[in-house]
Design a protein around this motif. Structure first.
Motif, PDB file in Angstrom:
ATOM      1  N   PRO A   1       0.804  -1.300   0.022  1.00 39.58           N
ATOM      2  CA  PRO A   1       0.088   0.110  -0.067  1.00 39.58           C
ATOM      3  C   PRO A   1       0.868   1.316  -0.052  1.00 39.58           C
ATOM      4  CG  PRO A   1      -0.131  -1.129   2.217  1.00 39.58           C
ATOM      5  CD  PRO A   1       0.655  -2.098   1.259  1.00 39.58           C
ATOM      6  N   GLU A   2       2.134   1.020   0.266  1.00 38.69           N
ATOM      7  CA  GLU A   2       3.085   2.406   0.270  1.00 38.69           C
ATOM      8  C   GLU A   2       3.614   2.676  -1.033  1.00 38.69           C
ATOM      9  OE1 GLU A   2       4.779   5.592   1.908  1.00 38.69           O
ATOM     10  OE2 GLU A   2       3.265   4.484   2.843  1.00 38.69           O
ATOM     11  N   CYS A   3       4.400   1.478  -1.690  1.00 40.52           N
ATOM     12  CA  CYS A   3       5.114   1.774  -2.936  1.00 40.52           C
ATOM     13  C   CYS A   3       4.521   0.996  -4.080  1.00 40.52           C
ATOM     14  CB  CYS A   3       6.486   1.558  -2.577  1.00 40.52           C
ATOM     15  SG  CYS A   3       6.845  -0.417  -2.283  1.00 40.52           S
ATOM     16  N   GLY A   4       3.678   0.111  -3.605  1.00 40.65           N
ATOM     17  CA  GLY A   4       3.053  -0.621  -4.971  1.00 40.65           C
ATOM     18  C   GLY A   4       3.570  -1.967  -5.307  1.00 40.65           C
ATOM     19  N   HIS A   5       4.775  -2.495  -4.737  1.00 38.31           N
ATOM     20  CA  HIS A   5       5.793  -3.522  -5.035  1.00 38.31           C
ATOM     21  C   HIS A   5       4.987  -4.817  -4.592  1.00 38.31           C
ATOM     22  CE1 HIS A   5       9.307  -5.535  -5.892  1.00 38.31           C
ATOM     23  NE2 HIS A   5       9.101  -6.157  -4.830  1.00 38.31           N
ATOM     24  N   GLN A   6       5.003  -5.518  -5.603  1.00 38.60           N
ATOM     25  CA  GLN A   6       4.236  -6.937  -5.205  1.00 38.60           C
ATOM     26  C   GLN A   6       4.829  -7.760  -4.034  1.00 38.60           C
ATOM     27  OE1 GLN A   6       3.506  -9.062  -8.798  1.00 38.60           O
ATOM     28  NE2 GLN A   6       1.812  -7.837  -9.347  1.00 38.60           N
ATOM     29  N   ILE A   7       4.245  -8.131  -3.200  1.00 35.99           N
ATOM     30  CA  ILE A   7       4.813  -9.132  -1.889  1.00 35.99           C
ATOM     31  C   ILE A   7       3.534  -9.880  -1.379  1.00 35.99           C
ATOM     32  CG2 ILE A   7       6.241  -7.025  -1.261  1.00 35.99           C
ATOM     33  CD1 ILE A   7       4.358  -6.346   0.692  1.00 35.99           C
ATOM     34  N   SER A   8       4.413 -10.681  -0.313  1.00 32.41           N
ATOM     35  CA  SER A   8       3.192 -11.644   0.098  1.00 32.41           C
ATOM     36  C   SER A   8       2.578 -10.952   1.169  1.00 32.41           C
ATOM     37  CB  SER A   8       4.139 -13.050   0.708  1.00 32.41           C
ATOM     38  OG  SER A   8       3.111 -13.791   1.614  1.00 32.41           O
ATOM     39  N   ASP A   9       1.411 -11.267   1.322  1.00 28.75           N
ATOM     40  CA  ASP A   9       0.528 -10.491   2.515  1.00 28.75           C
ATOM     41  C   ASP A   9       0.949 -10.874   3.799  1.00 28.75           C
ATOM     42  OD1 ASP A   9      -0.560 -12.867   2.305  1.00 28.75           O
ATOM     43  OD2 ASP A   9      -2.741 -12.222   2.391  1.00 28.75           O
ATOM     44  N   LYS A  10       1.916 -12.209   3.838  1.00 23.16           N
ATOM     45  CA  LYS A  10       2.462 -12.694   5.031  1.00 23.16           C
ATOM     46  C   LYS A  10       3.674 -12.005   5.425  1.00 23.16           C
ATOM     47  CE  LYS A  10      -1.303 -15.075   5.703  1.00 23.16           C
ATOM     48  NZ  LYS A  10      -2.246 -14.785   6.388  1.00 23.16           N
ATOM     49  N   ALA A  11       4.332 -11.256   4.618  1.00 24.16           N
ATOM     50  CA  ALA A  11       5.658 -10.677   4.736  1.00 24.16           C
ATOM     51  C   ALA A  11       5.566  -9.629   5.833  1.00 24.16           C
ATOM     52  CB  ALA A  11       6.088 -10.029   3.538  1.00 24.16           C
ATOM     53  N   PRO A  12       6.703  -9.735   6.866  1.00 23.11           N
ATOM     54  CA  PRO A  12       6.541  -8.705   7.911  1.00 23.11           C
ATOM     55  C   PRO A  12       6.779  -7.441   7.440  1.00 23.11           C
ATOM     56  CG  PRO A  12       8.565 -10.193   8.136  1.00 23.11           C
ATOM     57  CD  PRO A  12       7.590 -10.652   6.921  1.00 23.11           C
ATOM     58  N   THR A  13       7.629  -7.293   6.557  1.00 18.57           N
ATOM     59  CA  THR A  13       7.796  -5.680   5.976  1.00 18.57           C
ATOM     60  C   THR A  13       7.989  -5.810   4.559  1.00 18.57           C
ATOM     61  OG1 THR A  13      10.018  -5.900   6.245  1.00 18.57           O
ATOM     62  CG2 THR A  13       8.777  -4.800   8.008  1.00 18.57           C
ATOM     63  N   CYS A  14       7.707  -4.478   3.808  1.00 22.25           N
ATOM     64  CA  CYS A  14       7.841  -4.697   2.296  1.00 22.25           C
ATOM     65  C   CYS A  14       9.339  -4.509   2.174  1.00 22.25           C
ATOM     66  CB  CYS A  14       7.302  -3.450   1.773  1.00 22.25           C
ATOM     67  SG  CYS A  14       7.607  -3.154  -0.006  1.00 22.25           S
ATOM     68  N   PRO A  15      10.067  -5.388   1.369  1.00 20.91           N
ATOM     69  CA  PRO A  15      11.587  -5.408   0.968  1.00 20.91           C
ATOM     70  C   PRO A  15      11.941  -4.185   0.341  1.00 20.91           C
ATOM     71  CG  PRO A  15      10.431  -6.928  -0.303  1.00 20.91           C
ATOM     72  CD  PRO A  15       9.294  -6.343   0.438  1.00 20.91           C
ATOM     73  N   SER A  16      10.907  -3.371  -0.235  1.00 23.24           N
ATOM     74  CA  SER A  16      11.376  -2.207  -1.059  1.00 23.24           C
ATOM     75  C   SER A  16      11.065  -1.001  -0.296  1.00 23.24           C
ATOM     76  CB  SER A  16      10.440  -2.045  -2.285  1.00 23.24           C
ATOM     77  OG  SER A  16      10.436  -3.191  -3.260  1.00 23.24           O
ATOM     78  N   CYS A  17      10.182  -0.767   0.461  1.00 23.36           N
ATOM     79  CA  CYS A  17      10.181   0.560   1.409  1.00 23.36           C
ATOM     80  C   CYS A  17      10.142   0.424   2.583  1.00 23.36           C
ATOM     81  CB  CYS A  17       8.886   1.115   0.907  1.00 23.36           C
ATOM     82  SG  CYS A  17       7.501   0.454   1.213  1.00 23.36           S
ATOM     83  N   GLY A  18       9.898  -0.879   3.155  1.00 24.46           N
ATOM     84  CA  GLY A  18      10.209  -1.113   4.666  1.00 24.46           C
ATOM     85  C   GLY A  18       8.906  -1.014   5.479  1.00 24.46           C
ATOM     86  N   VAL A  19       8.108  -0.502   4.696  1.00 25.71           N
ATOM     87  CA  VAL A  19       6.675  -0.396   5.626  1.00 25.71           C
ATOM     88  C   VAL A  19       6.048  -1.781   6.359  1.00 25.71           C
ATOM     89  CG1 VAL A  19       4.949  -0.621   3.600  1.00 25.71           C
ATOM     90  CG2 VAL A  19       4.525   0.637   5.809  1.00 25.71           C
ATOM     91  N   GLU A  20       5.807  -2.039   7.439  1.00 26.32           N
ATOM     92  CA  GLU A  20       5.257  -3.181   7.794  1.00 26.32           C
ATOM     93  C   GLU A  20       3.997  -3.842   7.303  1.00 26.32           C
ATOM     94  OE1 GLU A  20       4.641  -1.994  12.111  1.00 26.32           O
ATOM     95  OE2 GLU A  20       6.819  -2.351  12.548  1.00 26.32           O
ATOM     96  N   ILE A  21       3.865  -5.020   7.210  1.00 23.33           N
ATOM     97  CA  ILE A  21       2.637  -5.264   6.363  1.00 23.33           C
ATOM     98  C   ILE A  21       1.776  -6.610   7.067  1.00 23.33           C
ATOM     99  CG2 ILE A  21       2.297  -6.898   4.349  1.00 23.33           C
ATOM    100  CD1 ILE A  21       3.342  -4.155   3.614  1.00 23.33           C
ATOM    101  N   ALA A  22       2.430  -7.672   7.724  1.00 20.95           N
ATOM    102  CA  ALA A  22       1.679  -8.630   8.403  1.00 20.95           C
ATOM    103  C   ALA A  22       1.026  -8.199   9.736  1.00 20.95           C
ATOM    104  CB  ALA A  22       2.491  -9.717   8.762  1.00 20.95           C
TER     105      ALA A  22
END
Length: 398
Positions: free
Chosen positions: A26-47
């Motif tokens: 939701p921060e940078c639009g990079h495709q990630i797993s919804d179970k990832a603790p953080t986005c590897p691109s922008c570092g925002v918390e996900i899970a």
């Protein structure tokens, strides 16, 4: 009851594992797993920090009050608790959603004095290099202009150097000025020589300025002066003198033509000598009564001999023999060498020689008569073959 809760927890864990999905951050639009603790691109918390809109399926952060697409109210439930028992239908043509990331204010960087000093040093180096090449190019251009000016005889080129390179070295400016002064003086001397039309002054100019661009013109003027003098004299000798003085002169062909014309009218030394020898042989034949000697000097027919027109060679010989009277013991004819010979053109390269001279005749007698001595004037004409064609003599009374 406790067992039921434990079993429910296990089922939920398995259900969560089975429903893991790929979402856009939701921060940078990079495709990630919804179970990832953080986005590897922008570092925002996900899970545990995102919510899926139950109405349009958009994933957004829990802290947002509503869905940024359809504005459905956020129920603040984590995404892992919001999965329905039956997954929502998959749209046939999912639409692309473009989210605009709010601009982040630029972070203020701390000033680096090292970078500033390096930039200043680099600027100084560039300025120094530019100044070096500019100064070097200026010196090269000045040197080329100086070299060209020192080999030029054009005053305008030299003056242009002085006007353009006012900051040139004193030695260079002095050299250019000295050359300019010398050329200007040479021009004044040349003008004076031209006005005077004097061969002497032109020769003096060539002597003083052997490298002058006017040297060739000076030689041409001298050539014309000498030719005018040769024509004024109009003699074979004067034209020969011109040819010797100017072996490459402009008037050599003219001189040859005029020499030929003069020689056609002027008795040459070799021609004069042949005429002398011709009459000498004639009178030697008379003195010795040598028929062949006399006949060898005569043409077959003489236009006039002692008043006899068209006299034959035999008639002339008989006349000579009659001079030897019976009482004549000896006869001698002496030519006094006072020849007057006029050359006359009678055809192409054909000439006659009209001759006058004086002779003495001395006769000795065998009958006791007194010896006699008389002087005669001879008028004769010699043809192109150097044979006598006219002969008349008259006694000179003293």
């Amino acid at each position: 009851m406790i067992c039921l809760d434990s079993e429910l927890s296990t089922v939920n864990s398995q259900l969560s594992t089975q429903h893991m999905a790929i979402i856009k951050c939701p921060e940078c639009g990079h495709q990630i797993s919804d179970k990832a603790p953080t986005c590897p691109s922008c570092g925002v918390e996900i899970a545990g920090h995102i919510t899926r809109c139950p109405q349009c399926g958009t994933v957004y952060l829990n802290e947002q009050d509503s869905c940024p697409i359809c504005h459905h109210a956020n129920d603040a439930q984590p995404i892992r608790q919001s999965f329905p028992t039956t997954p929502p239908p998959i749209p046939t043509a999912p639409r692309e959603e473009t989210q605009t990331t709010p601009e982040q204010p630029p972070k203020k960087k701390k000033r680096s004095w090292g970078a500033l000093l390096f930039s200043l040093f680099l600027a100084l180096v560039i300025c120094g290099v530019c100044f070096y090449f500019y100064h070097n190019a200026k010196d090269t251009k000045e040197t080329e202009a100086y070299t060209y000016a020192m080999t030029s005889s054009d005053p305008l080129v030299l003056q242009s150097f002085l006007d353009t390179y006012r900051d040139a070295s004193a030695s260079r400016r002095d050299s250019i000025q000295s050359r300019l002064t010398a050329i200007q003086q040479a021009d004044r001397d040349w003008n004076n020589a031209c006005v005077s039309q004097s061969k002497t002054e032109l020769e003096e100019f060539i002597k003083n300025y052997p490298d002058s661009p006017h040297k060739g013109e000076a030689h041409n003027k001298i050539d014309s002066i000498d030719w005018a003098k040769a024509k004024a004299d109009n003699t074979v000798e004067s034209y020969h003198a011109y040819q010797v003085a100017h072996p490459n002169g402009k008037f050599l062909e003219n001189a040859d033509e005029l020499i030929k014309e003069l020689e056609a009218k002027t008795l040459q030394p070799e021609e004069e000598e042949i005429v002398h020898q011709l009459f000498k042989r004639f009178f030697q034949g008379v003195n010795s009564r040598n028929t062949e000697g006399i006949g060898g000097t005569l043409a077959d027919i003489l236009k006039n001999f002692q008043g006899i027109p068209d006299a034959t060679r035999e008639q002339v010989i008989n006349y000579v023999y009659r001079l030897w009277k019976p009482n004549v013991e000896n006869m001698n004819w002496y030519i006094l060498n006072d020849y007057q010979i006029d050359k006359k053109e009678v055809g192409a390269d054909q000439y006659e020689y009209i001759t006058q001279f004086t002779t003495n005749q001395k006769v000795t007698y065998n009958d006791g008569s007194k010896d006699s001595q008389q002087k005669f004037r001879i008028h004769a004409r010699v043809n192109a073959e150097f044979r006598i064609v006219e002969f008349n003599m008259s006694k000179i009374m003293e």
